[in-house]
Design an enzyme around this catalytic site. Structure first.
Site, mmCIF file in Angstrom:
data_model
loop_
_atom_site.group_PDB
_atom_site.id
_atom_site.type_symbol
_atom_site.label_atom_id
_atom_site.label_comp_id
_atom_site.label_asym_id
_atom_site.label_seq_id
_atom_site.Cartn_x
_atom_site.Cartn_y
_atom_site.Cartn_z
ATOM 1 N N GLU A 278 0.859 -1.186 0.000
ATOM 2 C CA GLU A 278 0.000 0.000 0.000
ATOM 3 C C GLU A 278 0.893 1.233 0.000
ATOM 4 O OE1 GLU A 278 -3.154 2.449 2.861
ATOM 5 O OE2 GLU A 278 -2.172 0.650 3.622
ATOM 6 N N ILE A 279 0.466 2.236 -0.740
ATOM 7 C CA ILE A 279 1.072 3.564 -0.672
ATOM 8 C C ILE A 279 -0.062 4.480 -0.227
ATOM 9 C CG2 ILE A 279 2.230 5.419 -1.933
ATOM 10 C CD1 ILE A 279 3.893 2.876 -1.936
#
Length: 191
Positions: free
Chosen positions: A155-156
């Protein structure tokens, strides 16, 4: 209404005060920070290329005493240790599906430029899921989910918009002074 920089200074002072109060706490756990995340991979070179080119990690030396194939990467204050999975260890790797489920196990990295990350993922032709959560509460969080070459979810996010609201005493939360820290909302019990 208090101005933002003044409130931030006040919060930082409150955090330091709480940290000083807890220096003599017998229950204090002597941990400092997350050091690394270890990932099995089918192809070390392919994984090194992904983590260096897509996410900007830097290949670093690892101890020569290790007698198995792997690589160490570092950046952003955290390491990623890649370990080559033996042929009979495929069961330890995630199932390869195109499904991007934000509720799946994942590691998350903070970004200051979410659109720049979208462009980067598109440049490398990486399938991703983009969503925004928390708009109703006034602190929208943008998230990007995608997988590394072995199917591990990444995830960013721009999670600096999320306030940490401790359920108990703020004094138990340790904030590294040399790293990004999220905003903290102090309750009456914590002042």
């Amino acid at each position: 209404m208090q101005r933002q920089p003044e409130r931030k200074k006040e919060q930082e002072k409150e955090i330091r005060d709480h940290e000083n109060d807890n220096k003599n706490n017998e229950d204090e756990i002597p941990l400092m920070a997350l050091n690394h995340v270890s990932r099995l991979c089918k192809n070390v070179e392919k994984s090194v290329e992904f983590y260096t080119k897509v996410l900007g990690f830097v290949l670093i030396e690892r101890p020569q005493a290790f007698d198995f194939d792997g690589a160490w990467l570092f950046n952003y204050g955290v390491g990623i240790h890649l370990v080559h999975a033996k042929d009979d260890e495929d069961y330890k790797l995630p199932n390869h599906t195109d499904n991007l489920d934000p509720m799946d196990n994942h590691i998350s990295f903070q970004s200051e430029d979410m659109e720049g990350m979208v462009q980067r993922l598109e440049e490398f032709k990486i399938k991703y899921l983009k969503r925004t959560v928390g708009e109703e509460e006034g602190a929208a969080i943008d998230q990007l989910f995608f997988k590394d070459p072995d199917g591990f979810m990444i995830e960013i996010c721009n999670c600096e918009n999320v306030k940490l609201v401790p359920q108990r005493s703020i004094g138990r939360i340790k904030f590294p002074s040399d790293r990004h820290n999220p905003p903290v909302e102090l309750g009456n019990d914590d002042k």
